[in-house]
Design a protein around this motif. Structure first.
Motif, PDB file in Angstrom:
ATOM      1  N   VAL A   1       0.857  -1.192   0.143  1.00 57.73           N
ATOM      2  CA  VAL A   1      -0.115  -0.301  -0.503  1.00 57.73           C
ATOM      3  C   VAL A   1       0.964   1.121  -0.097  1.00 57.73           C
ATOM      4  O   VAL A   1       1.097   2.194   0.016  1.00 57.73           O
ATOM      5  N   ALA A   2       1.744   1.494   0.988  1.00 55.62           N
ATOM      6  CA  ALA A   2       3.172   2.034   0.951  1.00 55.62           C
ATOM      7  C   ALA A   2       3.206   2.637  -0.483  1.00 55.62           C
ATOM      8  O   ALA A   2       3.747   4.116  -0.862  1.00 55.62           O
ATOM      9  N   PHE A   3       4.030   1.477  -1.138  1.00 53.79           N
ATOM     10  CA  PHE A   3       4.827   1.601  -2.127  1.00 53.79           C
ATOM     11  C   PHE A   3       4.092   2.393  -3.422  1.00 53.79           C
ATOM     12  O   PHE A   3       4.055   2.746  -4.838  1.00 53.79           O
ATOM     13  N   SER A   4       2.207   1.905  -3.226  1.00 55.68           N
ATOM     14  CA  SER A   4       1.343   2.604  -4.335  1.00 55.68           C
ATOM     15  C   SER A   4       1.589   4.033  -4.483  1.00 55.68           C
ATOM     16  O   SER A   4       1.083   4.825  -4.638  1.00 55.68           O
ATOM     17  N   PHE A   5       1.116   4.250  -3.055  1.00 55.21           N
ATOM     18  CA  PHE A   5       1.090   5.351  -2.571  1.00 55.21           C
ATOM     19  C   PHE A   5       2.229   6.787  -3.206  1.00 55.21           C
ATOM     20  O   PHE A   5       1.268   7.354  -4.092  1.00 55.21           O
ATOM     21  N   LEU A   6       3.614   5.975  -2.796  1.00 52.19           N
ATOM     22  CA  LEU A   6       4.594   6.585  -2.976  1.00 52.19           C
ATOM     23  C   LEU A   6       4.956   6.873  -5.002  1.00 52.19           C
ATOM     24  O   LEU A   6       4.985   8.121  -5.696  1.00 52.19           O
ATOM     25  N   LEU A   7       4.669   5.485  -5.429  1.00 56.05           N
ATOM     26  CA  LEU A   7       4.133   5.046  -6.899  1.00 56.05           C
ATOM     27  C   LEU A   7       3.489   5.759  -8.026  1.00 56.05           C
ATOM     28  O   LEU A   7       3.824   6.336  -8.881  1.00 56.05           O
ATOM     29  N   GLY A   8       2.718   6.600  -6.961  1.00 55.04           N
ATOM     30  CA  GLY A   8       0.608   6.567  -7.555  1.00 55.04           C
ATOM     31  C   GLY A   8       1.202   7.647  -8.982  1.00 55.04           C
ATOM     32  O   GLY A   8       1.003   7.672  -9.760  1.00 55.04           O
ATOM     33  N   ASP A   9       2.059   8.816  -7.821  1.00 55.18           N
ATOM     34  CA  ASP A   9       2.183  10.157  -8.729  1.00 55.18           C
ATOM     35  C   ASP A   9       3.345   9.859 -10.582  1.00 55.18           C
ATOM     36  O   ASP A   9       2.642  10.719 -10.735  1.00 55.18           O
ATOM     37  N   PHE A  10       4.351   9.514  -9.426  1.00 54.76           N
ATOM     38  CA  PHE A  10       5.147   9.458 -10.708  1.00 54.76           C
ATOM     39  C   PHE A  10       4.933   8.333 -12.015  1.00 54.76           C
ATOM     40  O   PHE A  10       4.788   8.882 -12.706  1.00 54.76           O
ATOM     41  N   LEU A  11       3.803   7.117 -11.636  1.00 53.12           N
ATOM     42  CA  LEU A  11       3.857   6.955 -12.120  1.00 53.12           C
ATOM     43  C   LEU A  11       2.431   6.995 -13.420  1.00 53.12           C
ATOM     44  O   LEU A  11       2.346   7.429 -14.614  1.00 53.12           O
ATOM     45  N   ALA A  12       1.652   8.330 -13.058  1.00 52.34           N
ATOM     46  CA  ALA A  12       0.535   9.107 -13.420  1.00 52.34           C
ATOM     47  C   ALA A  12       1.867   9.999 -14.533  1.00 52.34           C
ATOM     48  O   ALA A  12       0.969  10.637 -15.708  1.00 52.34           O
ATOM     49  N   ASN A  13       2.181  10.416 -14.233  1.00 52.25           N
ATOM     50  CA  ASN A  13       3.239  11.547 -14.379  1.00 52.25           C
ATOM     51  C   ASN A  13       4.111  11.239 -15.546  1.00 52.25           C
ATOM     52  O   ASN A  13       4.188  11.315 -17.023  1.00 52.25           O
ATOM     53  N   LEU A  14       4.625   9.832 -15.392  1.00 53.47           N
ATOM     54  CA  LEU A  14       5.192   9.005 -16.153  1.00 53.47           C
ATOM     55  C   LEU A  14       4.129   8.924 -17.611  1.00 53.47           C
ATOM     56  O   LEU A  14       4.944   8.863 -18.942  1.00 53.47           O
ATOM     57  N   PHE A  15       3.441   8.680 -17.539  1.00 53.03           N
ATOM     58  CA  PHE A  15       2.220   7.629 -18.338  1.00 53.03           C
ATOM     59  C   PHE A  15       1.594   9.257 -18.897  1.00 53.03           C
ATOM     60  O   PHE A  15       1.884   9.067 -20.179  1.00 53.03           O
ATOM     61  N   GLY A  16       1.878  10.069 -18.327  1.00 50.26           N
ATOM     62  CA  GLY A  16       1.446  11.354 -19.065  1.00 50.26           C
ATOM     63  C   GLY A  16       2.206  12.737 -19.634  1.00 50.26           C
ATOM     64  O   GLY A  16       1.972  12.481 -21.285  1.00 50.26           O
ATOM     65  N   GLY A  17       3.610  11.900 -19.733  1.00 55.26           N
ATOM     66  CA  GLY A  17       4.215  12.427 -20.282  1.00 55.26           C
ATOM     67  C   GLY A  17       4.779  11.586 -21.630  1.00 55.26           C
ATOM     68  O   GLY A  17       5.112  12.124 -22.462  1.00 55.26           O
ATOM     69  N   CYS A  18       4.510  10.680 -21.867  1.00 57.69           N
ATOM     70  CA  CYS A  18       4.932   9.295 -22.365  1.00 57.69           C
ATOM     71  C   CYS A  18       3.292   9.616 -23.566  1.00 57.69           C
ATOM     72  O   CYS A  18       4.046   9.545 -25.256  1.00 57.69           O
ATOM     73  N   VAL A  19       2.353   9.663 -23.119  1.00 57.04           N
ATOM     74  CA  VAL A  19       1.497  10.208 -23.980  1.00 57.04           C
ATOM     75  C   VAL A  19       1.366  11.556 -24.741  1.00 57.04           C
ATOM     76  O   VAL A  19       1.802  11.789 -26.259  1.00 57.04           O
ATOM     77  N   LEU A  20       1.902  12.379 -23.834  1.00 59.50           N
ATOM     78  CA  LEU A  20       2.394  14.278 -24.761  1.00 59.50           C
ATOM     79  C   LEU A  20       3.455  13.267 -25.761  1.00 59.50           C
ATOM     80  O   LEU A  20       2.960  14.537 -26.968  1.00 59.50           O
ATOM     81  N   TYR A  21       4.226  12.780 -25.554  1.00 58.94           N
ATOM     82  CA  TYR A  21       5.493  12.416 -26.721  1.00 58.94           C
ATOM     83  C   TYR A  21       5.323  11.640 -27.476  1.00 58.94           C
ATOM     84  O   TYR A  21       5.644  12.608 -29.015  1.00 58.94           O
ATOM     85  N   LEU A  22       4.185  11.011 -27.502  1.00 58.50           N
ATOM     86  CA  LEU A  22       3.698  10.427 -28.580  1.00 58.50           C
ATOM     87  C   LEU A  22       2.343  10.862 -29.760  1.00 58.50           C
ATOM     88  O   LEU A  22       2.565  10.403 -30.901  1.00 58.50           O
ATOM     89  N   THR A  23       1.870  11.054 -28.632  1.00 68.00           N
ATOM     90  CA  THR A  23       0.913  12.134 -29.754  1.00 68.00           C
ATOM     91  C   THR A  23       0.855  13.583 -30.442  1.00 68.00           C
ATOM     92  O   THR A  23       0.522  13.989 -31.631  1.00 68.00           O
ATOM     93  N   GLN A  24       1.814  14.491 -29.675  1.00 70.10           N
ATOM     94  CA  GLN A  24       2.218  15.694 -29.613  1.00 70.10           C
ATOM     95  C   GLN A  24       0.957  16.421 -30.364  1.00 70.10           C
ATOM     96  O   GLN A  24       1.523  16.472 -30.916  1.00 70.10           O
ATOM     97  N   PRO A  25       0.153  16.724 -29.446  1.00 66.98           N
ATOM     98  CA  PRO A  25      -0.643  17.934 -29.439  1.00 66.98           C
ATOM     99  C   PRO A  25      -0.338  19.009 -29.742  1.00 66.98           C
ATOM    100  O   PRO A  25      -0.844  19.776 -30.022  1.00 66.98           O
ATOM    101  N   PHE A  26       0.669  19.199 -29.267  1.00 70.28           N
ATOM    102  CA  PHE A  26       1.449  20.557 -29.077  1.00 70.28           C
ATOM    103  C   PHE A  26       2.114  20.657 -30.067  1.00 70.28           C
ATOM    104  O   PHE A  26       3.524  20.431 -30.651  1.00 70.28           O
ATOM    105  N   ALA A  27       2.876  22.077 -30.376  1.00 72.72           N
ATOM    106  CA  ALA A  27       3.441  22.514 -31.683  1.00 72.72           C
ATOM    107  C   ALA A  27       4.556  23.982 -31.364  1.00 72.72           C
ATOM    108  O   ALA A  27       3.193  24.724 -30.366  1.00 72.72           O
ATOM    109  N   GLN A  28       5.146  24.201 -31.748  1.00 75.76           N
ATOM    110  CA  GLN A  28       5.795  25.567 -31.584  1.00 75.76           C
ATOM    111  C   GLN A  28       4.940  26.581 -31.800  1.00 75.76           C
ATOM    112  O   GLN A  28       5.056  26.691 -32.894  1.00 75.76           O
ATOM    113  N   GLY A  29       4.888  27.982 -30.872  1.00 76.54           N
ATOM    114  CA  GLY A  29       4.355  28.488 -31.390  1.00 76.54           C
ATOM    115  C   GLY A  29       2.603  28.404 -31.118  1.00 76.54           C
ATOM    116  O   GLY A  29       1.630  29.500 -31.258  1.00 76.54           O
ATOM    117  N   ASP A  30       2.185  27.234 -30.611  1.00 76.22           N
ATOM    118  CA  ASP A  30       0.845  27.481 -29.785  1.00 76.22           C
ATOM    119  C   ASP A  30       0.640  28.429 -28.970  1.00 76.22           C
ATOM    120  O   ASP A  30       1.423  28.098 -28.107  1.00 76.22           O
TER     121      ASP A  30
END
Length: 81
Positions: A35-64
């Motif tokens: 339980v403690a491990f899941s609380f500690l890694l929860g935010d980290f994994l959410a941010n990692l997954f969100g970063g991967c999604v942004l990197y793969l989909t690239q919804p933003f471009a320079q100048g937006d």
């Protein structure tokens, strides 16, 4: 493969119980640490997954122009990556 691991873990716990080791304490500590491990890694994994999604989909471009949903932060994207 998960079933094999489960069988081995159960067998080890049964052997330890047969040898007189208090298995309930081991299970309690394992559960609490999980339980403690899941609380500690929860935010980290959410941010990692969100970063991967942004990197793969690239919804933003320079100048937006971007703005947060609450409207408190906004600005132009200068660099990506």
């Amino acid at each position: 493969q998960i079933a094999k691991v489960a069988v081995v873990v159960i067998a080890v716990l049964l052997c330890l119980q047969h040898l007189g080791v208090n298995v309930s304490r081991i299970l309690a500590v394992t559960g609490l640490s999980g339980v403690a491990f899941s609380f500690l890694l929860g935010d980290f994994l959410a941010n990692l997954f969100g970063g991967c999604v942004l990197y793969l989909t690239q919804p933003f471009a320079q100048g937006d122009w971007v703005q947060t949903p609450d409207g408190k932060i906004d600005g132009w994207i200068q660099t990506v990556g």
